[in-house]
Design a protein around this motif. Structure first.
Motif, PDB file in Angstrom:
ATOM      1  N   LEU A   1     111.809 -17.612  61.518  1.00 10.43           N
ATOM      2  CA  LEU A   1     111.484 -16.586  60.529  1.00 10.43           C
ATOM      3  C   LEU A   1     110.105 -15.970  60.736  1.00 10.43           C
ATOM      4  O   LEU A   1     109.888 -14.806  60.409  1.00 10.43           O
ATOM      5  N   CYS A   2     109.159 -16.747  61.274  1.00 12.98           N
ATOM      6  CA  CYS A   2     107.752 -16.368  61.190  1.00 12.98           C
ATOM      7  C   CYS A   2     107.147 -16.001  62.540  1.00 12.98           C
ATOM      8  O   CYS A   2     107.550 -16.529  63.578  1.00 12.98           O
ATOM      9  N   THR A   3     106.156 -15.143  62.509  1.00 11.98           N
ATOM     10  CA  THR A   3     105.449 -14.734  63.711  1.00 11.98           C
ATOM     11  C   THR A   3     104.437 -15.800  64.117  1.00 11.98           C
ATOM     12  O   THR A   3     104.058 -16.662  63.319  1.00 11.98           O
ATOM     13  N   ASP A   4     103.981 -15.722  65.358  1.00  8.06           N
ATOM     14  CA  ASP A   4     102.975 -16.667  65.836  1.00  8.06           C
ATOM     15  C   ASP A   4     101.605 -16.406  65.226  1.00  8.06           C
ATOM     16  O   ASP A   4     100.805 -17.334  65.069  1.00  8.06           O
ATOM     17  N   ASP A   5     101.333 -15.156  64.865  1.00  6.72           N
ATOM     18  CA  ASP A   5     100.013 -14.808  64.338  1.00  6.72           C
ATOM     19  C   ASP A   5      99.889 -15.013  62.835  1.00  6.72           C
ATOM     20  O   ASP A   5      98.788 -15.219  62.327  1.00  6.72           O
ATOM     21  N   GLY A   6     100.987 -14.945  62.100  1.00  9.40           N
ATOM     22  CA  GLY A   6     100.911 -15.088  60.657  1.00  9.40           C
ATOM     23  C   GLY A   6     100.184 -13.923  60.011  1.00  9.40           C
ATOM     24  O   GLY A   6     100.318 -12.770  60.425  1.00  9.40           O
ATOM     25  N   VAL A   7      99.359 -14.224  59.017  1.00 10.97           N
ATOM     26  CA  VAL A   7      98.637 -13.189  58.285  1.00 10.97           C
ATOM     27  C   VAL A   7      97.198 -13.652  58.048  1.00 10.97           C
ATOM     28  O   VAL A   7      96.945 -14.845  57.866  1.00 10.97           O
TER      29      VAL A   7
ATOM     30  N   ASP B   1      98.419 -25.061  49.280  1.00 14.14           N
ATOM     31  CA  ASP B   1      97.026 -24.669  49.436  1.00 14.14           C
ATOM     32  C   ASP B   1      96.824 -23.210  49.069  1.00 14.14           C
ATOM     33  O   ASP B   1      95.800 -22.853  48.513  1.00 14.14           O
ATOM     34  N   PHE B   2      97.769 -22.360  49.433  1.00 16.00           N
ATOM     35  CA  PHE B   2      97.625 -20.919  49.226  1.00 16.00           C
ATOM     36  C   PHE B   2      98.710 -20.381  48.299  1.00 16.00           C
ATOM     37  O   PHE B   2      99.880 -20.696  48.453  1.00 16.00           O
ATOM     38  N   ILE B   3      98.270 -19.558  47.356  1.00 17.10           N
ATOM     39  CA  ILE B   3      99.181 -18.718  46.588  1.00 17.10           C
ATOM     40  C   ILE B   3      98.879 -17.287  47.027  1.00 17.10           C
ATOM     41  O   ILE B   3      97.863 -16.706  46.648  1.00 17.10           O
ATOM     42  N   LEU B   4      99.756 -16.755  47.855  1.00 15.09           N
ATOM     43  CA  LEU B   4      99.521 -15.464  48.498  1.00 15.09           C
ATOM     44  C   LEU B   4     100.014 -14.300  47.655  1.00 15.09           C
ATOM     45  O   LEU B   4     100.932 -14.447  46.837  1.00 15.09           O
ATOM     46  N   SER B   5      99.409 -13.140  47.876  1.00 16.83           N
ATOM     47  CA  SER B   5     100.008 -11.926  47.326  1.00 16.83           C
ATOM     48  C   SER B   5     101.373 -11.752  47.979  1.00 16.83           C
ATOM     49  O   SER B   5     101.597 -12.203  49.112  1.00 16.83           O
ATOM     50  N   PRO B   6     102.332 -11.131  47.293  1.00 20.00           N
ATOM     51  CA  PRO B   6     103.652 -10.922  47.911  1.00 20.00           C
ATOM     52  C   PRO B   6     103.570 -10.218  49.260  1.00 20.00           C
ATOM     53  O   PRO B   6     104.317 -10.536  50.183  1.00 20.00           O
ATOM     54  N   ARG B   7     102.645  -9.269  49.386  1.00 15.92           N
ATOM     55  CA  ARG B   7     102.502  -8.555  50.651  1.00 15.92           C
ATOM     56  C   ARG B   7     102.065  -9.504  51.766  1.00 15.92           C
ATOM     57  O   ARG B   7     102.609  -9.474  52.879  1.00 15.92           O
ATOM     58  N   ALA B   8     101.086 -10.350  51.478  1.00 17.55           N
ATOM     59  CA  ALA B   8     100.600 -11.278  52.494  1.00 17.55           C
ATOM     60  C   ALA B   8     101.682 -12.294  52.867  1.00 17.55           C
ATOM     61  O   ALA B   8     101.856 -12.632  54.045  1.00 17.55           O
ATOM     62  N   TYR B   9     102.408 -12.787  51.882  1.00 16.12           N
ATOM     63  CA  TYR B   9     103.475 -13.765  52.143  1.00 16.12           C
ATOM     64  C   TYR B   9     104.540 -13.163  53.060  1.00 16.12           C
ATOM     65  O   TYR B   9     104.961 -13.785  54.042  1.00 16.12           O
ATOM     66  N   ALA B  10     104.948 -11.941  52.773  1.00 17.81           N
ATOM     67  CA  ALA B  10     105.988 -11.287  53.570  1.00 17.81           C
ATOM     68  C   ALA B  10     105.517 -11.011  54.989  1.00 17.81           C
ATOM     69  O   ALA B  10     106.323 -11.026  55.933  1.00 17.81           O
ATOM     70  N   ARG B  11     104.228 -10.786  55.164  1.00 19.28           N
ATOM     71  CA  ARG B  11     103.711 -10.449  56.492  1.00 19.28           C
ATOM     72  C   ARG B  11     103.625 -11.655  57.426  1.00 19.28           C
ATOM     73  O   ARG B  11     103.315 -11.486  58.606  1.00 19.28           O
ATOM     74  N   MET B  12     103.879 -12.834  56.945  1.00 21.92           N
ATOM     75  CA  MET B  12     103.983 -13.982  57.845  1.00 21.92           C
ATOM     76  C   MET B  12     105.293 -13.938  58.620  1.00 21.92           C
ATOM     77  O   MET B  12     105.423 -14.591  59.666  1.00 21.92           O
ATOM     78  N   ALA B  13     106.272 -13.194  58.124  1.00 24.87           N
ATOM     79  CA  ALA B  13     107.610 -13.182  58.718  1.00 24.87           C
ATOM     80  C   ALA B  13     107.747 -12.085  59.769  1.00 24.87           C
ATOM     81  O   ALA B  13     106.972 -11.126  59.805  1.00 24.87           O
TER      82      ALA B  13
ATOM     83  N   PRO C   1     109.434  -8.734  61.115  1.00 27.33           N
ATOM     84  CA  PRO C   1     109.727  -7.551  60.296  1.00 27.33           C
ATOM     85  C   PRO C   1     111.086  -7.567  59.615  1.00 27.33           C
ATOM     86  O   PRO C   1     111.232  -7.085  58.494  1.00 27.33           O
ATOM     87  N   ASN C   2     112.081  -8.109  60.248  1.00 30.50           N
ATOM     88  CA  ASN C   2     113.423  -8.088  59.661  1.00 30.50           C
ATOM     89  C   ASN C   2     113.772  -9.392  58.949  1.00 30.50           C
ATOM     90  O   ASN C   2     114.929  -9.619  58.586  1.00 30.50           O
ATOM     91  N   MET C   3     112.764 -10.259  58.751  1.00 27.07           N
ATOM     92  CA  MET C   3     113.022 -11.567  58.150  1.00 27.07           C
ATOM     93  C   MET C   3     112.271 -11.786  56.836  1.00 27.07           C
ATOM     94  O   MET C   3     112.298 -12.880  56.283  1.00 27.07           O
TER      95      MET C   3
END
Length: 250
Positions: free
Chosen positions: A88-94, A108-120, A122-124
Motif C-alpha cells: 500500500l505504501c511508498t518507500d518515502d512516506g510523508v 505516536d502520530f495522529i496525522l492530518s488526513p492529507r498526510a496519512y493518505a500521502r503515505m500510500a 496514489p491509487n491506494m
C-alpha cells in the motif's frame, strides 16, 4: 483564526502521537492514525498555538504527537513517517510538521488526513484510510522553508503596550527552542519570557521601543547555543503581525 503576516508565506501543519517501540537503524517503529477533518487539513486550535499556520503549513502535512510534544519544545519539529502496510505504501512516506498534542491507540502520530493518505501509493489511499491505524517507522529530519527566515508572530491576544505574546514560525533545521529572552535597555539585562504553552512565549509589561530577542537553541548535534535578533519587533508592534528575524537556523 487567520494570520496577518508582514511578509508572504506558505503553510503546512501536522499532528502526531509518538510512543516509541523499537529501532531499525535511525528509524523508530510505531503506529499512526489520522483525525477527522472536513477539508483534510490541520486544525487552527492545536496545542502548539500556531493557529492558521499550523493548519496549512507544509501543504497541510501535519501531525499531533504525545511524547514528542515535550511540553511544547517539540512544536515545529519535522519527521519522515512511512507506513508498513504491505503493497500500500511508498518507500518515502510523508514528511510532517508537529503542530499539536494528541494521544491515540498506542500510536505516536495522529496525522492530518492529507498526510496519512500521502503515505500510500496514489491509487491506494482509500485502502490505507480504511486501515484506520497502521504500523509505521519514523525519524527526525531537518525542517526546510525555502525563502523564509525564522519569524516572530505577535499573538492575537497581545495587548499593546502592556502584554506581549509571540509565536515562533519557520523554525528550520532540527533545532528546538529552549528559552526566549528580551533585552531590557534601561536595566542593561536580558529578561526571560515565559513559555505560555506550545510555541507561544509571553511577558507582561514588555520593554518599550523596538524589541531585541535572543533564544536558546538546541541543535541536532546536541550543541546548545544562543542566537540573537536585534530590533526584530518594532516599537509600534501590532497583534497578529509576523516579523522577519533575518535569522536562519540550520
Amino acid at each position: 483564526m487567520g494570520f496577518a503576516f508582514k511578509y508572504g508565506y506558505s503553510l503546512l501543519c501536522i499532528m502526531a502521537l509518538l510512543p516509541a517501540i523499537s529501532y531499525s537503524q535511525d528509524y523508530t517503529f510505531s503506529r499512526a492514525t489520522y483525525y477527522g477533518s472536513p477539508d483534510c487539513l490541520g486544525t487552527p486550535s492545536g496545542a502548539c498555538g500556531f493557529g492558521e499556520y499550523g493548519r496549512t503549513v507544509n501543504d497541510a502535512n501535519v501531525a499531533g504527537v504525545s511524547r514528542l510534544y515535550k511540553n511544547g519544545t517539540g512544536c515545529g519539529g519535522c519527521y519522515q513517517v512511512r507506513c508498513k502496510a504491505p503493497n500500500l505504501c511508498t518507500d518515502d512516506g510523508v514528511n510532517v510538521v508537529v503542530t499539536d498534542y494528541g494521544e491515540g491507540d498506542k500510536t505516536d502520530f495522529i496525522l492530518s488526513p492529507r498526510a496519512y493518505a500521502r503515505m500510500a501509493h496514489p491509487n491506494m489511499a482509500v485502502e490505507l484510510i480504511a486501515y484506520g491505524v497502521v504500523d509505521v517507522e519514523f525519524r527526525r529530519i531537518p525542517c526546510r522553508y525555502s525563502g523564509y527566515n525564522l519569524m516572530f508572530k505577535v499573538h492575537e491576544h497581545s495587548r499593546f503596550p502592556d502584554y506581549l505574546a509571540i509565536i515562533l514560525l519557520y523554525q528550520a533545521g532540527q533545532n528546538e527552542i529552549l528559552a526566549v529572552e528580551l533585552w531590557q535597555e534601561d536595566c542593561k539585562e536580558w529578561r526571560g519570557m515565559r513559555r505560555a504553552y506550545g510555541a507561544v512565549w509571553d511577558m507582561p509589561n514588555p520593554p518599550k521601543g523596538a524589541i531585541s530577542l535572543r533564544f536558546q537553541v538546541s541543535g541536532s548535534a546536541g550543541v546548545t547555543y544562543w542566537a540573537q535578533a536585534a530590533n526584530v519587533i518594532p516599537s509600534d508592534w501590532k497583534a497578529g503581525i509576523a516579523y522577519d528575524s533575518t535569522v536562519q537556523l540550520s
